[in-house]
Enzyme design. Structure first.
Site, PDB file in Angstrom:
ATOM      1  N   CYS B 119      28.202  98.694 -16.011  1.00  0.00           N
ATOM      2  CA  CYS B 119      27.677  99.779 -14.530  1.00  0.00           C
ATOM      3  C   CYS B 119      28.377  98.731 -13.270  1.00  0.00           C
ATOM      4  O   CYS B 119      27.434  97.489 -12.999  1.00  0.00           O
ATOM      5  CB  CYS B 119      26.503  99.915 -14.664  1.00  0.00           C
ATOM      6  SG  CYS B 119      25.852 101.075 -12.723  1.00  0.00           S
ATOM      7  N   CYS B 122      25.244  98.654 -10.730  1.00  0.00           N
ATOM      8  CA  CYS B 122      23.791  98.190 -10.530  1.00  0.00           C
ATOM      9  C   CYS B 122      23.773  97.693 -11.916  1.00  0.00           C
ATOM     10  O   CYS B 122      24.751  96.898 -12.481  1.00  0.00           O
ATOM     11  CB  CYS B 122      22.777  99.008 -10.426  1.00  0.00           C
ATOM     12  SG  CYS B 122      22.919 100.633 -10.871  1.00  0.00           S
ATOM     13  N   SER B 123      23.680  98.335 -12.710  1.00  0.00           N
ATOM     14  CA  SER B 123      22.939  98.124 -14.304  1.00  0.00           C
ATOM     15  C   SER B 123      22.517  99.107 -15.520  1.00  0.00           C
ATOM     16  O   SER B 123      22.027  99.384 -16.227  1.00  0.00           O
ATOM     17  CB  SER B 123      21.620  97.186 -14.413  1.00  0.00           C
ATOM     18  OG  SER B 123      20.105  97.531 -13.724  1.00  0.00           O
ATOM     19  N   CYS B 124      23.001 100.768 -14.739  1.00  0.00           N
ATOM     20  CA  CYS B 124      23.027 101.881 -15.899  1.00  0.00           C
ATOM     21  C   CYS B 124      23.223 101.282 -17.087  1.00  0.00           C
ATOM     22  O   CYS B 124      24.215 100.892 -17.298  1.00  0.00           O
ATOM     23  CB  CYS B 124      23.733 102.464 -14.980  1.00  0.00           C
ATOM     24  SG  CYS B 124      23.412 103.178 -13.165  1.00  0.00           S
TER      25      CYS B 124
END
Lengths: 108, 228
Positions: B119, B122-124
């Protein structure tokens, strides 16, 4: 769902920034983001705000009314917006609570 | 309280309190005050969400390896097929975490295609099936470099592919989550689904590793000392 922005939320977001809507590879997720997700889960679980409805609202409001909000913060802004639309609390209550929280967390 | 033998900086009141953090707290506190949910609800959900592991994804891959019809359904509609192993991406009281509700795609590795997920925004991460993401997945190093130099980054994990293998990087986002379906390794003929699921580790479903018949990640790795 209203498309008009809430002033209390625009004040929290701050001035629009092009940087808000582009990838931020150096940004690290903050702990409050997990807490916000849990709040969304609880609101859906207990029946106040269905998750799928919120997701659709994030898409709709996130691309229009709150376009300048960074992707990681759209849940917080849109959830607040929807809860105020539903009369769960008022903009004045939210502003007062935010003032109280700032004072509490910044207390030396 | 115990005495430490090393100094600490005093804990300071945060000078970097963001308005979004203030907003999150305010919404949560007001919702609790209004009776929309309780502090205990919130704490329980957080504790549960943070304890989800990758076992759901492992079960799905193992089932797909042994059931071609399930595999076809999983590749066609990951969100729907997840329900067959008890993961409902929309049900907060089940095994899923519905704030991640989105389109879930399972990516099949083949002898000529290797998939890996990231991702960059962000941090999906596909939390309902893999649990919380590993620390390194959220680092700028991984997120920034994987999309530019995937073979170099995979080599740092010990994965080396020749030019005959295409490496595909899949960038998650607010609406799409991905998970890799690795290839079943040699030496697993006749294994049960449970045995197979044990070797489908988290990293193999992110795509930075491939399953091996002798590794389950349930115990520390072992091996002889290196002669140096």
């Amino acid at each position: 769902m209203t498309g008009e922005p809430y002033a209390v939320l625009l004040d929290a977001v701050g001035p629009a920034s092009a940087a808000a809507v582009v990838p931020q590879p150096d940004r690290r997720p903050e702990p409050w983001e997990s807490s916000m997700q849990a709040t969304c889960e609880c609101l859906s679980w207990r029946g106040t705000l269905d998750n799928l409805e919120r997701r659709h609202a994030e898409d709709e409001l996130g691309e229009t009314t709150y376009r300048s909000v960074p992707a990681h913060a759209k849940s917080a802004v849109v959830t607040a917006h929807q809860l105020m639309d539903r009369g769960a609390f008022t903009p004045d209550e939210l502003r007062a609570r935010m003032d109280a929280i700032r004072a509490r967390l910044r207390r030396a | 309280m115990t005495e430490h033998d090393h100094p600490h900086d005093p804990i300071q009141a945060s000078e970097e309190l963001s308005e979004f953090e203030v907003l999150e707290r305010a919404v949560r506190e007001l919702a609790i005050e209004k009776g929309l949910f309780s502090e205990e609800d919130h704490r329980r959900f957080s504790e549960w969400a943070e304890s989800i592991g990758p076992s759901g994804g492992s079960r799905m891959v193992a089932k797909a390896w042994t059931d071609p019809e399930f595999k076809a359904r999983l590749l066609a509609d990951g969100t729907e097929a997840s329900k067959e192993v008890g993961i409902d991406w929309l049900d907060p009281t089940g095994v899923g975490t519905p704030s991640d509700y989105t389109f879930f795609y399972v990516l099949e590795n083949t002898p000529t295609v290797h998939n890996v997920i990231v991702c960059t925004l962000c941090s999906c991460y596909p939390r309902p099936v893999l649990g919380m993401s590993p620390d390194w997945y959220r680092t700028p190093n991984y997120r920034r470099r994987l999309v530019r130099w995937p073979r170099e980054v995979l080599a740092e994990f010990g994965l080396h592919f020749g030019p005959d293998v295409e490496v595909r990087v899949h960038d998650s986002n607010q609406k799409s989550r991905f998970m890799v379906m690795p290839m079943r390794p040699d030496g697993t003929d006749g294994w049960t689904e449970e045995q197979l699921a044990a070797i489908v580790t988290r990293d193999t479903m992110i795509g930075v590793a491939v399953p091996q018949a002798d590794w389950t990640a349930s115990e520390p790795p072992t091996g002889p000392k290196v002669d140096a």
